[in-house]
Design an enzyme around this catalytic site. Structure first.
Site, PDB file in Angstrom:
ATOM      1  N   SER A 284      -6.204  -5.073   8.655  1.00 29.14           N
ATOM      2  CA  SER A 284      -6.197  -4.230   9.844  1.00 29.14           C
ATOM      3  C   SER A 284      -6.399  -5.060  11.112  1.00 29.14           C
ATOM      4  CB  SER A 284      -7.257  -3.139   9.690  1.00 29.14           C
ATOM      5  OG  SER A 284      -7.183  -2.177  10.707  1.00 29.14           O
ATOM      6  N   ASP A 529       0.851   4.224   7.159  1.00 30.20           N
ATOM      7  CA  ASP A 529      -0.117   4.178   6.068  1.00 30.20           C
ATOM      8  C   ASP A 529      -1.283   5.137   6.291  1.00 30.20           C
ATOM      9  OD1 ASP A 529      -1.709   2.984   7.995  1.00 30.20           O
ATOM     10  OD2 ASP A 529      -1.830   1.026   7.021  1.00 30.20           O
ATOM     11  N   HIS A 575      -4.417   3.217   4.477  1.00 32.06           N
ATOM     12  CA  HIS A 575      -4.774   2.022   5.245  1.00 32.06           C
ATOM     13  C   HIS A 575      -5.997   1.307   4.686  1.00 32.06           C
ATOM     14  CE1 HIS A 575      -4.793  -0.504   8.811  1.00 32.06           C
ATOM     15  NE2 HIS A 575      -6.080  -0.241   8.984  1.00 32.06           N
TER      16      HIS A 575
END
Length: 619
Positions: A284, A529, A575
């Site tokens: 991320s 996602d 995610h």
């Protein structure tokens, strides 16, 4: 974090089976099928009982919350309740029937957890161990936004009660937020002018594996990867977690914590003790942090590593769900303190949330964390589209994704009208306090460099270093980049707003009353996602870094997409949940063990088609 699996609610600490790996060898089954079926049946039998308990506890908690908010209006007095030792007295307050159900369920869950751990937790590593995969490269992990715990080290009177307690990423955070919201806000918000610690406050990132393996008890993040790495021979001597204070701008990470200096030292020490280059694993926002590091470490006057430092030190970069072009949901968070998660709450929950932590307060908190604003969308209209077009528009769509902020109707001449991403950023800054404008202008850049000369010139400007469309990859021809991310889960793409003149921060709010077609409570969803849009996770991997301007050394890029299919033995493309996915763990271990060449590209989305429509062209 609501989609993370909760161990204490009975879901397995790992998936009951793993996806087929790229290796075509004979299947190794670590779980007898009868045992696996029994475990699955036990889970199903408990589901109704568990759901009933959750409903009862939820109803009781709802009554407490309602009483709490009523107290704010002087309807009831909760002083007696607040004065109690809340946690020690909770079992005396909850009805005895619910307590008995909870104890019975806990016993069953402990049995299930032991069974699941015995067979599931380490299965990926054990499978690869049988194939000869062993620890080879030192592994350094860079976690994502909010997943690193923040603990207080202040010793002033207002901070002593929190000393070495986590004010982000633990139940201590929940208690502090509920019992002393004003104090919690003072601790988590940075100084608005300097972007550093406020006077007499000292919050620091927790360190070590404990900093990021769980968010709070039961909400795993990196724990699955750590378990499987350990199975093939990793331990604290050859694997590290480079946690950071995600609230800080990247320049302030170095200024206050010497974070990038420390990361450079970790890597050099790892090589000195292992005699082999490192594998860097980022998730991320951690991928943006690592990309910034690549620019910083070789820059004169900063890392001073020289133009070949990355080539000499880094074997591979595993980029997991990297928001390389930002996260669109970060924009409404700083604009109006909202996002899909708040827009889709029911009326009672919205009332409670606004009474407890109003959206004006939430926007102020988000803005006072400049690190979060690093994820504002990058690339402007060239990437995200204009008022009539976007590269990821679908056939038959009623309106284009290119209008990022939409106003269904306007009641004043002050309305900005529908805005593209580029226009939206200007609108945000124009309507923000000067301290926030300065933080963004001095820390980040969101444009596109269309020539090699621009790219090379931008290497001298630290504001450009988070932006892969304004800079380039290191001159490291032997570096390998692996892009692993989820697809197929609806993700925030644009928003419908309405004017709200009484707001004290901005005169707009998400139009939660508007749901029609692709619009759900004012939020328009598209491919991604669940957190980051496909254009952000996939564009640089599918095309951007295949342009010589952004990758002059020809660094090898491999992309492996993972569809979100929660009904098929829980293979998640979400995610965060992707970090526990068996196929993701398999790929990470192969790269760490020096078997990355076994991985073949797997692209199942339309990212290549979308990437070709992006208005950025090779020289």
């Amino acid at each position: 974090m609501s989609s993370l699996r909760r161990r204490f609610l009975g879901e397995s600490s790992a998936e009951p089976s793993r996806d087929v790996t790229p290796e075509k060898d004979e299947e190794v089954r670590l779980v007898p099928l009868s045992k696996l079926r029994n475990l699955t049946l036990k889970t199903h039998k408990r589901s109704k009982r568990r759901n009933g308990l959750i409903f009862a506890l939820g109803g009781f908690f709802g009554l407490l919350v309602a009483a709490f908010f009523a107290n704010q209006q002087d309807v009831v007095n909760l002083n007696g309740l607040i004065d109690m030792n809340f946690y020690e007295s909770l079992l005396d307050i909850i009805p005895s029937g619910i307590v008995k159900e909870a104890k019975d369920l806990q016993y069953l869950e402990q049995q299930h957890e032991r069974d699941a751990t015995n067979y599931d937790s380490f299965s990926v590593g054990l499978h690869l161990q049988l194939q000869g995969v062993r620890a080879l490269h030192p592994v350094i992990m860079i976690p994502g936004v909010i997943s690193t715990g923040l603990e207080s080290w202040g010793t002033e009177p207002g901070s002593r009660q929190y000393f070495r307690k986590r004010l982000w990423g633990s139940w201590s955070m929940m208690r502090a937020l509920i019992m002393d919201k004003a104090s919690w806000k003072r601790h988590v918000m940075l100084d608005k002018v300097t972007g550093l610690d406020p006077p007499h406050i000292k919050l620091r990132a927790a360190q070590g594996f404990d900093a990021a393996d769980f968010f709070i008890t039961g909400y795993w993040i990196w724990n699955k990867i750590l378990e499987n790495l350990a199975t093939i021979g990793y331990d604290p001597s050859n694997s590290f977690t480079a946690a950071y204070d995600w609230r800080l701008s990247y320049l302030n990470l170095e200024k206050r914590d010497r974070y990038f200096t420390r990361l450079k030292s970790y890597i050099e020490l790892a090589i000195a003790t292992s005699d082999t280059k490192v594998v860097l694993v980022s998730h991320s926002m951690g991928s943006q942090v690592l990309y910034f590091f690549f620019q910083w470490v070789e820059a004169p006057g900063h890392g001073n590593g020289g133009p070949d430092w990355v080539e000499r030190h880094v074997d591979s970069w595993i980029n997991i769900s990297g928001c390389m072009l930002g996260a669109l949901k970060g924009y409404p968070a700083v604009l109006s303190g909202e996002m899909k998660d708040t827009a889709q709450l029911n009326a009672f929950a919205v009332y409670g949330l606004e009474k407890f932590l109003a959206r004006e307060e939430r926007a102020e908190i988000f803005r006072a964390m400049p690190g979060i604003s690093s994820m504002l969308p990058i690339g402007g209209d060239a990437v995200w589209g204009n008022k009539t077009w976007a590269p990821d528009d679908l056939p038959g769509q009623v309106f284009s994704f290119g209008t990022f902020i939409n106003f269904k109707e306007s009641n004043s001449t002050q309305s900005p009208g529908n805005l593209t991403v580029e226009e939206s950023l200007k609108y945000l800054l124009t309507n923000s306090d000067s301290w926030y404008q300065d933080q963004i202008h001095n820390s980040y850049s969101h444009g596109v460099a269309h020539t090699v000369a621009e790219v090379e010139d931008n290497l001298k400007d630290p504001r450009k270093w988070i932006n892969p469309l304004e800079t380039r990859l290191p001159l490291a021809p032997h570096l390998k980049i692996y892009c692993f991310y989820g697809i197929g889960k609806a993700t925030e793409r644009s928003y419908f707003y309405r004017e709200e003149p009484q707001s004290s921060i901005l005169n707009v709010t998400i139009d939660t009353g508007f749901s029609k077609g692709e619009v759900d409570h004012g939020v328009v969803l598209a491919e991604g996602d669940g957190t980051v849009s496909l254009l952000s996770t996939g564009y640089m991997c599918a095309k951007g870094w295949r342009m010589k301007r952004y990758n002059p050394a020809g660094v090898q890029i491999k992309t492996f997409e993972m569809p979100h299919e929660p009904d098929r033995f829980s293979p998640r493309g979400d995610h965060v949940d992707i970090l526990g996915r068996s196929s993701l763990n398999d790929l990470v271990l192969r790269v760490a063990g020096g078997k990355g060449e076994q991985i073949e590209e797997n692209i199942e989305s339309n990212i290549r088609e979308y990437a070709e429509k992006v208005k950025i062209y090779d020289d």
